[in-house]
Design an enzyme around this catalytic site. Structure first.
Site, short mmCIF file in Angstrom:
data_model
loop_
_atom_site.label_atom_id
_atom_site.label_comp_id
_atom_site.label_asym_id
_atom_site.label_seq_id
_atom_site.Cartn_x
_atom_site.Cartn_y
_atom_site.Cartn_z
N TRP A 1 2.80 6.21 11.85
CA TRP A 1 3.70 7.11 11.26
C TRP A 1 3.49 8.61 11.71
CZ3 TRP A 1 1.27 3.71 7.81
CH2 TRP A 1 1.92 2.54 7.49
N HIS B 1 8.19 8.22 5.47
CA HIS B 1 8.73 7.08 4.81
C HIS B 1 8.92 7.42 3.23
CE1 HIS B 1 4.20 5.79 4.33
NE2 HIS B 1 4.46 6.98 4.02
N ARG C 1 10.43 10.98 12.19
CA ARG C 1 9.36 10.43 12.76
C ARG C 1 9.41 11.17 14.00
NH1 ARG C 1 8.37 4.21 11.17
NH2 ARG C 1 8.55 4.49 9.00
N VAL D 1 -0.52 -1.80 0.28
CA VAL D 1 -0.32 -3.11 -0.61
C VAL D 1 -1.09 -4.13 -0.06
CG1 VAL D 1 2.33 -2.71 -1.07
CG2 VAL D 1 1.61 -3.49 1.31
N ALA E 1 5.95 -3.40 -4.39
CA ALA E 1 6.66 -2.13 -3.83
C ALA E 1 7.36 -2.65 -2.48
CB ALA E 1 5.69 -1.11 -3.28
N1 DAH Z 1 6.82 2.40 4.15
C1 DAH Z 1 6.91 1.50 5.14
C2 DAH Z 1 7.27 1.75 6.39
O1 DAH Z 1 7.94 3.11 6.60
C3 DAH Z 1 7.76 0.45 4.46
C4 DAH Z 1 7.13 -0.26 3.25
C5 DAH Z 1 6.23 -1.32 3.63
C6 DAH Z 1 7.34 0.07 2.19
C7 DAH Z 1 6.02 -2.03 2.45
C8 DAH Z 1 6.61 -0.40 1.20
C9 DAH Z 1 5.90 -1.59 1.28
O2 DAH Z 1 6.88 0.09 -0.12
O3 DAH Z 1 5.31 -2.25 0.37
O4 DAH Z 1 7.16 1.34 7.44
#
Ligand code: DAH
Length: 345
Positions: free
Chosen positions: A156, A175, A201, A258, A312
């Protein structure tokens, strides 16, 4: 003189009959009936006649005068009437003409799919909230188990905002996940939220990468929430958007916030899993990342991980729109090409 009068009358009437507009008629009036007109001149000569001749000639002259005047009045009325009719004809409005089409606006393809996604989760009891696009490093990374120098930061890269000359503490969020933390800090369980919003990004732009795009984050925390609840909720969502007969697949994936983390796919609705161009011959289409919220993230906001658990997820509406509408380049969304945008009515 009576002959002269009759001749004048005949000439005048002949001329009158060939007159077609009010301008010519006025010229005619001046020529015959005006102060210096032909008839007036003859009437003046009456005084030169002998008393015997005068009554007969006078009577004839008056008759001619009356005749010309009445013919004049008649013609004038006729021409005025014609002029009025012409003016009315010119001003006529054709109410049967079809109107000019109004240029109607329409929702952007991202907005449309966002509404669909939010509606699906709202139906399942989620509440829509929003968070800031300019975010602290803490929420975007630290509180999501991505400390400074953690290799996961490479996934990121973003644009940093300098604060008081110090770069690094503020950034454009990469994100919508920081809102997991923001929501939990402010509320106690149960939590069921869905968070749409723009993300940024530092990307090498290509058909599947943009430097600005949307995400939708989801979070559900409560007592006794299990991996099965996550699978059930996300499967129901996928079927609402892509059809009730969709199969779903969850595979292990890594996201620091997670544990376990997964990526979720649906079976390709074009080839029904047989393999085609849309799914790159795999039979599956990836639609989001998800997982069970990491106990450390819960602890950090004061939720007891032995009591509370939850899941999530995060997904990209542009990707969903691309899959649903067969769009093959994400750059089309924000390049403001009306030929592209007009296709989404
Ligand atoms: N934030 C992650 C991304 O931008 C996507 C994501 C993955 C969000 C897993 C979540 C999760 O809440 O549990 O790649």
């Amino acid at each position: 003189m009576i002959d002269q009068l009759n001749k004048l009358r005949d000439e005048a009437l002949a001329e009158l009959s060939s007159i077609h507009d009010l301008g010519e008629l006025e010229v005619w009036r001046v020529k015959y009936l005006g102060k210096k007109g032909a008839l007036t001149a003859m009437l003046r000569q009456l005084g030169t006649l002998s008393p015997e001749e005068r009554p007969a000639v006078g009577q004839a002259a008056n008759q001619v005068k009356a005749r010309l005047e009445s013919q004049f009045a008649e013609k004038e009325a006729e021409l005025q009437q014609a002029a009025r009719a012409l003016a009315m004809e010119r001003e006529r409005v054709d109410v049967t003409l079809p109107g000019r089409p109004l240029a109607l606006g329409q929702l952007h393809p991202t907005t449309r799919v966002l509404k669909e996604i939010l509606d699906a989760f709202v139906t399942m009891g989620f509440q829509v909230v929003e968070g800031p696009e300019v975010e602290w490093d803490y929420y975007n990374f630290e509180a999501l188990n991505i400390p400074k120098d953690h290799p996961a930061r490479d996934m990121w890269d973003t644009f940093y905002v300098s604060m008081d000359g110090k770069p690094g503490e503020m950034l454009l969020r990469t994100h919508t996940s920081p809102n997991q933390v923001r929501v939990m800090e402010k509320t106690r369980p149960p939590v069921r939220v869905i968070v749409p919003g723009k993300c940024y990004r530092y990307e090498a732009i290509d058909p599947s990468h943009e430097s600005m795009f949307y995400q939708v984050e989801g979070l559900a925390i409560d007592e006794n929430i299990t991996f099965a609840d996550m699978k059930g909720t996300l499967s129901a969502f996928a079927r609402m958007l892509f059809g009730q007969d969709r199969k779903v697949r969850f595979r292990c994936d890594y996201f620091p916030f997670v544990e376990p983390g997964v990526d979720m796919s649906i079976d390709c609705y074009v080839c029904k899993g047989a393999g085609c161009r849309l799914c790159g011959s795999t039979g599956w289409l990836e639609i989001m990342g998800a997982g069970m919220v990491h106990p450390k993230e819960l602890e950090r906001v004061g939720y007891d991980p032995s009591v509370y658990s939850g899941f999530a997820f995060g997904l990209g509406p542009e990707r969903i729109a691309m899959l649903k509408s067969g769009i093959d380049d994400i750059r089309l969304f924000y390049s403001n090409d009306l030929r592209f945008l007009r296709q989404f009515r």
